[in-house]
Enzyme design. Sequence first.
Site, PDB file in Angstrom:
ATOM      1  CG  HIS A  19      -2.013  -1.127   1.017  1.00 50.63           C
ATOM      2  ND1 HIS A  19      -2.902  -1.174  -0.028  1.00 50.63           N
ATOM      3  CD2 HIS A  19      -2.243  -2.240   1.749  1.00 50.63           C
ATOM      4  CE1 HIS A  19      -3.658  -2.256   0.087  1.00 50.63           C
ATOM      5  NE2 HIS A  19      -3.275  -2.930   1.146  1.00 50.63           N
ATOM      6  CB  CYS A  38      -5.389  -6.841   4.536  1.00 48.76           C
ATOM      7  SG  CYS A  38      -5.586  -5.813   3.077  1.00 48.76           S
TER       8      CYS A  38
END
Lengths: 106, 270
Positions: free
Chosen positions: B190, B231
């Site tokens: 990310h 995640c």
Amino acid sequence: MPNTRVRVPDSAKAGDIIEIRAMIMHPMENGFRVDTQGTTIPVHIITDFVCSYDGAEAFRVTLEPGLSANPYFSFFIRATRSGTVDFLWRDQDGTITRASAPIVVT
Amino acid sequence: MRMRVFIRALALVAAAPTAIADGPISHHDAHAAAAVGGERRSGYFWLTPETQRLQDDEFANPGTLWVEAGKALWNLSVGASGKSCASCHDDAAQSMRTVATRYPAYSRAAAHVINLEQQVNRCRTLWQRASGFVYESKDLLALTAFISYQARGLPMNVAIDGPATQSYERGKTFFNARRGQLNLSCANCHEQHAGGHLRGEPITQGQVNGFPIYRLLWQTMGSTHRMFAWCNEAVRAEPFAAGSQPYVDLELFERWRGRGLPIETPAIRR
């Protein structure tokens, strides 16, 4: 009772084509998924959606497993006279959820 | 469609000329950095135009169902006190206007940082004298979605100073720690590869400004902690429990990391 959202124009001219929108909160469980323990989650769906305008059926859908959750319909009808637009959802267990909205036709 | 995304990107750049240079977006990957432009971006940026339209359409956005359910709960009297949220907090549009921008926040009474879900449950057990909602239950999602919806459009602005510092530091460590069989940290994807692709999927910055979100994959609403767990499982790590302190700390860090991004609740994510 599951919550629903419907939208009908407040007013319209006679002969106008108007958009009707309706949505219901429902998981539409298709019966093919398993939970964290590996047990199949049984089918749980809405089987019918009916919209009536001024007492007459205007729109009907038969729903099947495989439709996404919280089914949303948008469609058009012709405004003819003042009255109510009624919505009905039938769950597979027979539970019926209703909603309605008034419309003023000039 | 590509052109539209490009134009949207230009518009965003024009609208936010104050790219914050000290931000946590690193530039290890030149390709990713070029795609992101080094700025904070909501996950909305990477949605397809169709999904963006679904989010923007207040009627068709299924998240609104939860917001409306939350509104009903706001006015529902419960517990031994016979009070509703509205009995104390009155009109949510005013009293809850900025709340979602400030949470997670340090609670002096609890002596640690708590998130919005936990604050709702504190109110329920302490003041309404009712049982707390189960984490990730429909009611808790509905109420937090309703409260966050009041802050729509306002920039996230959590406090990480004073008593929240430790929590923030723990969250930052969590974000940068490799974990799971795939041995990946949150930052690996990310930050270092935001704007890139993981096979067919764009990698977002993992911003949390739209939570609780309606996630198309889940076909329902989910909290930040559900997403964190998802995640973690994706990198084959053991997830923490929803509402656990490691996730609250991570949520605080994530909110700070996305500071300035507008609250989008109920956002649609893929």
